[in-house]
Design a protein around this motif. Sequence first.
Motif, short mmCIF file in Angstrom:
data_model
loop_
_atom_site.label_atom_id
_atom_site.label_comp_id
_atom_site.label_asym_id
_atom_site.label_seq_id
_atom_site.Cartn_x
_atom_site.Cartn_y
_atom_site.Cartn_z
N SER A 40 -1.61 7.10 1.18
CA SER A 40 -1.39 7.79 0.63
C SER A 40 -1.18 7.22 -1.29
CB SER A 40 -1.10 9.35 0.77
OG SER A 40 0.47 8.65 1.40
N PHE A 41 -1.24 7.87 -2.51
CA PHE A 41 -0.43 7.59 -3.54
C PHE A 41 -0.69 8.74 -4.65
CE2 PHE A 41 -4.89 6.25 -4.13
CZ PHE A 41 -4.30 6.54 -5.78
N ARG A 42 0.69 8.50 -5.90
CA ARG A 42 0.40 9.60 -6.64
C ARG A 42 0.51 8.76 -7.72
NH1 ARG A 42 5.83 12.51 -7.01
NH2 ARG A 42 7.60 11.29 -5.99
N THR A 43 0.69 9.01 -9.30
CA THR A 43 0.61 8.72 -10.50
C THR A 43 1.94 9.13 -10.73
OG1 THR A 43 -0.93 10.01 -11.64
CG2 THR A 43 -2.07 7.93 -10.78
N ASP A 44 2.13 9.71 -11.00
CA ASP A 44 3.38 10.76 -11.30
C ASP A 44 5.02 10.75 -10.06
OD1 ASP A 44 4.20 13.32 -9.79
OD2 ASP A 44 1.62 13.32 -9.49
N ASP A 45 5.74 10.74 -11.37
CA ASP A 45 6.49 11.10 -10.48
C ASP A 45 7.66 12.77 -10.32
OD1 ASP A 45 8.08 11.54 -13.01
OD2 ASP A 45 8.68 9.60 -12.56
N TRP A 46 6.61 13.73 -9.86
CA TRP A 46 7.32 14.59 -10.58
C TRP A 46 8.26 15.21 -9.35
CZ3 TRP A 46 2.43 17.18 -12.69
CH2 TRP A 46 1.33 16.70 -13.69
N ILE A 47 9.23 15.81 -9.73
CA ILE A 47 9.72 16.51 -8.26
C ILE A 47 9.87 17.55 -7.66
CG2 ILE A 47 12.04 17.50 -7.44
CD1 ILE A 47 13.16 15.46 -8.95
N ASP A 48 9.00 17.56 -7.05
CA ASP A 48 8.38 19.47 -6.57
C ASP A 48 7.75 19.22 -5.12
OD1 ASP A 48 4.51 18.08 -6.61
OD2 ASP A 48 6.07 17.88 -5.27
N TYR A 79 -3.83 11.31 -4.10
CA TYR A 79 -4.66 10.80 -3.25
C TYR A 79 -3.87 11.43 -1.82
CZ TYR A 79 -6.46 7.94 0.07
OH TYR A 79 -8.28 7.52 0.82
N CYS A 80 -4.24 12.03 -1.04
CA CYS A 80 -4.47 12.68 0.17
C CYS A 80 -3.01 12.84 0.26
CB CYS A 80 -4.41 11.34 1.00
SG CYS A 80 -6.06 11.27 0.93
N TRP A 81 -2.10 13.21 -0.66
CA TRP A 81 -0.66 14.01 -1.07
C TRP A 81 -0.32 15.18 -0.34
CZ3 TRP A 81 2.29 10.62 -2.38
CH2 TRP A 81 3.47 10.91 -2.28
N GLU A 82 -0.73 15.06 1.35
CA GLU A 82 -0.40 16.07 2.38
C GLU A 82 -0.46 15.91 2.87
OE1 GLU A 82 -3.79 18.79 2.41
OE2 GLU A 82 -4.98 16.90 1.34
N ASN A 83 0.02 16.88 3.98
CA ASN A 83 1.00 16.33 5.41
C ASN A 83 -0.16 15.42 6.78
OD1 ASN A 83 3.48 16.75 6.43
ND2 ASN A 83 3.15 18.82 6.21
N PHE A 84 -1.53 16.56 6.12
CA PHE A 84 -2.97 16.06 6.91
C PHE A 84 -4.11 15.46 5.62
CE2 PHE A 84 -7.36 15.98 9.06
CZ PHE A 84 -6.22 15.06 10.17
N ALA A 85 -4.70 14.36 5.74
CA ALA A 85 -6.18 13.92 5.65
C ALA A 85 -6.24 12.58 5.71
CB ALA A 85 -5.51 13.36 3.99
N VAL A 86 -7.89 12.57 5.66
CA VAL A 86 -8.22 11.61 6.21
C VAL A 86 -8.69 10.81 5.12
CG1 VAL A 86 -11.02 10.56 6.88
CG2 VAL A 86 -9.64 13.71 8.24
N GLY A 87 -8.24 9.66 4.70
CA GLY A 87 -8.43 8.59 4.38
C GLY A 87 -9.41 8.01 3.82
N SER A 88 -10.42 8.08 2.84
CA SER A 88 -11.25 7.89 2.67
C SER A 88 -11.25 6.00 1.73
CB SER A 88 -12.50 8.49 2.31
OG SER A 88 -11.93 9.00 0.44
N LEU A 89 -10.33 5.90 1.30
CA LEU A 89 -10.66 4.91 0.26
C LEU A 89 -10.02 3.30 0.59
CD1 LEU A 89 -11.06 3.25 -2.64
CD2 LEU A 89 -8.89 4.26 -3.01
N TYR A 90 -11.01 2.42 0.77
CA TYR A 90 -10.44 1.19 0.86
C TYR A 90 -10.87 -0.26 -0.02
CZ TYR A 90 -11.46 3.63 5.48
OH TYR A 90 -11.52 4.21 6.43
N ASN A 91 -10.73 -1.09 0.34
CA ASN A 91 -11.70 -2.71 -0.41
C ASN A 91 -12.26 -2.89 0.10
OD1 ASN A 91 -9.99 -4.30 1.70
ND2 ASN A 91 -8.37 -5.26 0.34
#
Length: 471
Positions: A462-470, A442-454
Amino acid sequence: MKKQILFPVFILVISMSSLSAAHLRLPALVGNHMVLQQKSKITVWGWAKAGSTVAVKAEWIGNTEKTVTEKDGKWKLELQTNEAGGPYQLEVSSDTTYLLKDIMIGEVWVCSGQSNMQMPFRGYNSQPVIGSNDYIAHGHTNNIRLFTVKRKLSVTPLDDCEGSWSVSNPEDVGNFSAVAYVFGKYIQKVLNVPVGLIHASWGGTPVEAWINSETLLSAFKEIDLTILNTPDKVKSKTPTVLFNGMIHPIVSYSIRGVIWYQGEANRKKPEQYTKLFPAMIKNWRQQWGKPELPLYFVQIAPFKYDSTVNSAYLREAQLKTTQSVANTGMAVTMDIGELNCVHPAEKITVGKRLAYQALAKIYGLKGLKSDGPVFREMKVEGNTATLFFDFTEVGLSSFGKPLTGFSIAGTNRIFHPASAQIKGKTLIISSKQVLAPVAVRYCWENFAVGSLYNTAGLPASSFRTDDWIDQ
């Protein structure tokens, strides 16, 4: 609370003819208009002639405490403060007498970091702070006191800094850290107690500049400290020099906690930051003698960094700090970044989000939410991934706007844009191009506009479910 009366900036009960004979000296932080941390042991310290007696009389206590200076002339006394109130007087005497007035007792916070903490209400060149005029117009506030530590580099730890306390006023507010002031004013209004803000920041500086040399030498062998042997080459980015010049001089002053806004200068080494930032927090807690000293910080905002290293990894390092270091919290800024400006204009929003952290986690304001959604786990069924989050007691929301910024990948680790749908407290992610998903970002880049809230209106990092080294 006692009736509040303002007094002249500084009163010395001595004649001009006796100045040359005076030996007693107080640090810059101990002066008129200061705020002392309520219901705690505070330290009054300074310098005087070696072997002389120093007497301190605090109005809120009534009696006089005494001590004898060390061989190097240093002295310190601990005093107990009562609940918030004031104004009070503090008399310090030896061969000279200092009569300090208009002292308040309340909540004291250190506010530090790099340029986004440093940014004043008046803004930088062509870079504004939205809503600044309202705060400046209402800047006359007797129950907020401001102290800015003058910027200073040093290869060795200093015992004093330059600066003075001022009672909040429009001119000083315009020149003070916007994030720090909004934070302070918000908690002052909610708690109805005096608040003291000690601001110590420097733009463009990495976290290692704010850590003492002992910590760096013991755990970060890759950081070269030999430059400290050539002081004329030292700059603001040099390791440990800002700790020495701007933090060490204030660690004797009792505080409630720290707010911190920094990270941009470390974005190219996010893996190192996952260790450096917690090390700084531990270092400061040791220096203040408070192992559980709260520290709340701001996640760096999205921006089009000219770098091959994705700044989302630095944001992840900051998120990990909240999960691994007790008594920390993070104000997320995924929704207020600016593509072409590293100094987002929404400083008021940032200050309030920091205040939510303190009010909920330290001051026990029940019902107040302080954290946005934080990814917890993912379950996959067929071509659909279901994501579960913490801090979503009443559910997720996009507040009527499209959910954007999601991508999904299969075992080939190639990410494709994905659609997202809120289902109560969960998020359903899928893409026609990925039939067997294994990772979501989610929003995994330098610039992104967040859209997810509580539903409290607090954004997800921003988050990721993986731990890949890329990288």
